[in-house]
Design a protein around this motif. Structure first.
Motif, PDB file in Angstrom:
ATOM      1  N   PHE A  28      42.308  -8.940  33.170  1.00 44.55           N
ATOM      2  CA  PHE A  28      42.614  -9.623  31.911  1.00 44.55           C
ATOM      3  C   PHE A  28      43.980 -10.293  31.998  1.00 44.55           C
ATOM      4  O   PHE A  28      44.759 -10.029  32.928  1.00 44.55           O
ATOM      5  CB  PHE A  28      42.576  -8.630  30.730  1.00 44.55           C
ATOM      6  CG  PHE A  28      43.656  -7.581  30.803  1.00 44.55           C
ATOM      7  CD1 PHE A  28      44.933  -7.815  30.296  1.00 44.55           C
ATOM      8  CD2 PHE A  28      43.398  -6.348  31.396  1.00 44.55           C
ATOM      9  CE1 PHE A  28      45.934  -6.851  30.382  1.00 44.55           C
ATOM     10  CE2 PHE A  28      44.396  -5.380  31.495  1.00 44.55           C
ATOM     11  CZ  PHE A  28      45.659  -5.641  30.987  1.00 44.55           C
ATOM     12  N   ARG A  29      44.246 -11.141  31.017  1.00 40.72           N
ATOM     13  CA  ARG A  29      45.576 -11.744  30.915  1.00 40.72           C
ATOM     14  C   ARG A  29      46.024 -11.715  29.462  1.00 40.72           C
ATOM     15  O   ARG A  29      45.212 -11.675  28.543  1.00 40.72           O
ATOM     16  CB  ARG A  29      45.558 -13.185  31.438  1.00 40.72           C
ATOM     17  CG  ARG A  29      44.565 -14.100  30.726  1.00 40.72           C
ATOM     18  CD  ARG A  29      44.355 -15.386  31.532  1.00 40.72           C
ATOM     19  NE  ARG A  29      43.535 -16.376  30.866  1.00 40.72           N
ATOM     20  CZ  ARG A  29      42.210 -16.523  31.060  1.00 40.72           C
ATOM     21  NH1 ARG A  29      41.549 -15.728  31.889  1.00 40.72           N
ATOM     22  NH2 ARG A  29      41.546 -17.487  30.427  1.00 40.72           N
ATOM     23  N   VAL A  30      47.346 -11.709  29.286  1.00 37.08           N
ATOM     24  CA  VAL A  30      47.954 -11.759  27.955  1.00 37.08           C
ATOM     25  C   VAL A  30      48.640 -13.106  27.844  1.00 37.08           C
ATOM     26  O   VAL A  30      49.441 -13.472  28.717  1.00 37.08           O
ATOM     27  CB  VAL A  30      48.976 -10.626  27.758  1.00 37.08           C
ATOM     28  CG1 VAL A  30      49.579 -10.684  26.354  1.00 37.08           C
ATOM     29  CG2 VAL A  30      48.339  -9.265  28.023  1.00 37.08           C
ATOM     30  N   VAL A  31      48.303 -13.854  26.801  1.00 31.89           N
ATOM     31  CA  VAL A  31      48.911 -15.177  26.631  1.00 31.89           C
ATOM     32  C   VAL A  31      49.575 -15.256  25.257  1.00 31.89           C
ATOM     33  O   VAL A  31      49.192 -14.577  24.304  1.00 31.89           O
ATOM     34  CB  VAL A  31      47.882 -16.333  26.779  1.00 31.89           C
ATOM     35  CG1 VAL A  31      47.103 -16.206  28.083  1.00 31.89           C
ATOM     36  CG2 VAL A  31      46.945 -16.430  25.583  1.00 31.89           C
ATOM     37  N   VAL A  43      44.651 -11.510  24.174  1.00 30.61           N
ATOM     38  CA  VAL A  43      44.322 -10.769  25.379  1.00 30.61           C
ATOM     39  C   VAL A  43      42.928 -11.249  25.782  1.00 30.61           C
ATOM     40  O   VAL A  43      41.960 -11.102  25.025  1.00 30.61           O
ATOM     41  CB  VAL A  43      44.327  -9.244  25.140  1.00 30.61           C
ATOM     42  CG1 VAL A  43      44.066  -8.516  26.446  1.00 30.61           C
ATOM     43  CG2 VAL A  43      45.666  -8.802  24.526  1.00 30.61           C
ATOM     44  N   ILE A  44      42.865 -11.871  26.939  1.00 27.93           N
ATOM     45  CA  ILE A  44      41.653 -12.575  27.375  1.00 27.93           C
ATOM     46  C   ILE A  44      41.086 -11.880  28.611  1.00 27.93           C
ATOM     47  O   ILE A  44      41.796 -11.709  29.609  1.00 27.93           O
ATOM     48  CB  ILE A  44      41.982 -14.050  27.702  1.00 27.93           C
ATOM     49  CG1 ILE A  44      42.633 -14.742  26.492  1.00 27.93           C
ATOM     50  CG2 ILE A  44      40.726 -14.793  28.160  1.00 27.93           C
ATOM     51  CD1 ILE A  44      43.233 -16.119  26.815  1.00 27.93           C
ATOM     52  N   TRP A  45      39.822 -11.487  28.532  1.00 31.09           N
ATOM     53  CA  TRP A  45      39.145 -10.930  29.707  1.00 31.09           C
ATOM     54  C   TRP A  45      38.957 -12.068  30.701  1.00 31.09           C
ATOM     55  O   TRP A  45      38.598 -13.183  30.313  1.00 31.09           O
ATOM     56  CB  TRP A  45      37.796 -10.325  29.294  1.00 31.09           C
ATOM     57  CG  TRP A  45      37.224  -9.412  30.335  1.00 31.09           C
ATOM     58  CD1 TRP A  45      36.152  -9.651  31.136  1.00 31.09           C
ATOM     59  CD2 TRP A  45      37.706  -8.111  30.684  1.00 31.09           C
ATOM     60  NE1 TRP A  45      35.934  -8.576  31.970  1.00 31.09           N
ATOM     61  CE2 TRP A  45      36.883  -7.614  31.718  1.00 31.09           C
ATOM     62  CE3 TRP A  45      38.764  -7.308  30.231  1.00 31.09           C
ATOM     63  CZ2 TRP A  45      37.070  -6.350  32.302  1.00 31.09           C
ATOM     64  CZ3 TRP A  45      38.959  -6.054  30.809  1.00 31.09           C
ATOM     65  CH2 TRP A  45      38.120  -5.595  31.840  1.00 31.09           C
ATOM     66  N   ASN A  46      39.221 -11.832  31.987  1.00 31.93           N
ATOM     67  CA  ASN A  46      39.159 -12.950  32.933  1.00 31.93           C
ATOM     68  C   ASN A  46      37.728 -13.424  33.205  1.00 31.93           C
ATOM     69  O   ASN A  46      37.482 -14.634  33.266  1.00 31.93           O
ATOM     70  CB  ASN A  46      39.849 -12.577  34.252  1.00 31.93           C
ATOM     71  CG  ASN A  46      41.360 -12.450  34.091  1.00 31.93           C
ATOM     72  OD1 ASN A  46      41.959 -13.082  33.207  1.00 31.93           O
ATOM     73  ND2 ASN A  46      41.989 -11.633  34.927  1.00 31.93           N
ATOM     74  N   GLY A  85      40.644 -22.914  31.793  1.00 37.04           N
ATOM     75  CA  GLY A  85      42.059 -22.944  31.445  1.00 37.04           C
ATOM     76  C   GLY A  85      42.588 -21.561  31.130  1.00 37.04           C
ATOM     77  O   GLY A  85      41.821 -20.601  31.000  1.00 37.04           O
ATOM     78  N   ALA A  86      43.914 -21.454  30.995  1.00 35.83           N
ATOM     79  CA  ALA A  86      44.549 -20.154  30.770  1.00 35.83           C
ATOM     80  C   ALA A  86      44.359 -19.676  29.332  1.00 35.83           C
ATOM     81  O   ALA A  86      44.332 -18.472  29.072  1.00 35.83           O
ATOM     82  CB  ALA A  86      46.034 -20.237  31.090  1.00 35.83           C
ATOM     83  N   GLY A  87      44.263 -20.616  28.369  1.00 32.79           N
ATOM     84  CA  GLY A  87      44.130 -20.241  26.958  1.00 32.79           C
ATOM     85  C   GLY A  87      45.453 -19.988  26.268  1.00 32.79           C
ATOM     86  O   GLY A  87      45.479 -19.482  25.147  1.00 32.79           O
ATOM     87  N   GLY A  88      46.545 -20.368  26.926  1.00 34.76           N
ATOM     88  CA  GLY A  88      47.879 -20.162  26.360  1.00 34.76           C
ATOM     89  C   GLY A  88      48.879 -19.944  27.481  1.00 34.76           C
ATOM     90  O   GLY A  88      48.525 -20.070  28.659  1.00 34.76           O
ATOM     91  N   GLU A  89      50.101 -19.632  27.092  1.00 42.40           N
ATOM     92  CA  GLU A  89      51.156 -19.380  28.088  1.00 42.40           C
ATOM     93  C   GLU A  89      51.020 -17.945  28.600  1.00 42.40           C
ATOM     94  O   GLU A  89      51.171 -16.991  27.840  1.00 42.40           O
ATOM     95  CB  GLU A  89      52.525 -19.554  27.406  1.00 42.40           C
ATOM     96  CG  GLU A  89      53.690 -19.221  28.316  1.00 42.40           C
ATOM     97  CD  GLU A  89      54.966 -18.937  27.516  1.00 42.40           C
ATOM     98  OE1 GLU A  89      55.111 -19.462  26.388  1.00 42.40           O
ATOM     99  OE2 GLU A  89      55.798 -18.155  28.026  1.00 42.40           O
ATOM    100  N   ILE A  90      50.720 -17.815  29.886  1.00 38.10           N
ATOM    101  CA  ILE A  90      50.473 -16.471  30.428  1.00 38.10           C
ATOM    102  C   ILE A  90      51.777 -15.677  30.494  1.00 38.10           C
ATOM    103  O   ILE A  90      52.754 -16.118  31.088  1.00 38.10           O
ATOM    104  CB  ILE A  90      49.820 -16.561  31.822  1.00 38.10           C
ATOM    105  CG1 ILE A  90      48.422 -17.186  31.699  1.00 38.10           C
ATOM    106  CG2 ILE A  90      49.725 -15.173  32.462  1.00 38.10           C
ATOM    107  CD1 ILE A  90      47.694 -17.383  33.019  1.00 38.10           C
TER     108      ILE A  90
END
Lengths: 142, 142
Positions: B25-28, B41-44, B13-18
């Motif tokens: 990485f992504r920021v949610v 901030v999640i490492w992909n 899952g994304a872990g939050g609203e991207i």
């Protein structure tokens, strides 16, 4: 020029047993009976947030945090490392580097949550016994 | 090559609203009623610890964490920023970036400790009202 705050315990005190000190930061061992191997990396100047530091200093500090993480992993063999910069009570930039184990007092919760169990004295003694090696390994790493 | 773990909620899952996503990485934005503006901030890739990343990737990740911290400070105007990489339950490298206020539910304790108070609905509404600006400012910052 160094910036200090008269009311700050990390300006007036070391914040733990110093195992390594540079002009910019120090690495201390925290005296926490439940968490042998708990270290802090403390910026020497009274700076509040990571983004109050110039970019090169942020890199210096995080490289130090990662060095401590690597040594704590190698010596203490934890299940997980917890890193945190909170500073709500002491707004002087410092990083907690905490070795976590499946049988520790709070796992899998953060160490700031309610305790889940009383850790076995033998497990704590085993970890305490590694602190001499940890001190040496940290000072050698820098 | 990307590394994924089939049982990991941050792999599946994304872990939050991207609000921002790069190859690495992504920021949610975290949906937490008590903490509007809480970002991660999640490492992909499924990496456990900071020191499992190559050094340049550590810098990339911390630069992203600091960018998010800077934007959260500018938009949300918190009393303090809390940064943490814990991952005891989800050992997939992710950073919490949490805006803290003197009147929030846990201040000055960490958000994982017992609540100290019920925050005023008006304060939470004011902070909720900033989330549109926060989304825009994060995506513009990268």
């Amino acid at each position: 020029m160094a910036h200090h705050s008269i009311d700050c315990e990390l300006c007036s005190g070391a914040g733990g047993e110093i195992v390594h000190r540079t002009e910019k930061f120090r690495v201390v061992l925290v005296d926490d009976a439940l968490y042998p191997g708990f270290c802090r990396v403390i910026w020497n100047d009274h700076i509040k947030e990571m983004t109050d530091l110039p970019v090169p200093d942020r890199s210096t500090l995080m490289a130090a945090v990662c060095k401590v993480e690597a040594v704590v992993r190698a010596v203490m063999r934890p299940e997980k490392i917890n890193l945190a910069s909170l500073g709500n009570m002491t707004p002087h930039l410092h990083w907690h580097v905490i070795p976590r184990y499946a049988d520790d007092a709070h796992f899998p919760s953060p160490v700031w949550a309610d305790a889940q169990r009383q850790p076995a004295p033998s497990a704590l003694e085993q970890r305490q016994a590694l602190l001499g090696r940890l001190r040496t390994a940290i000072s050698e790493q820098f």
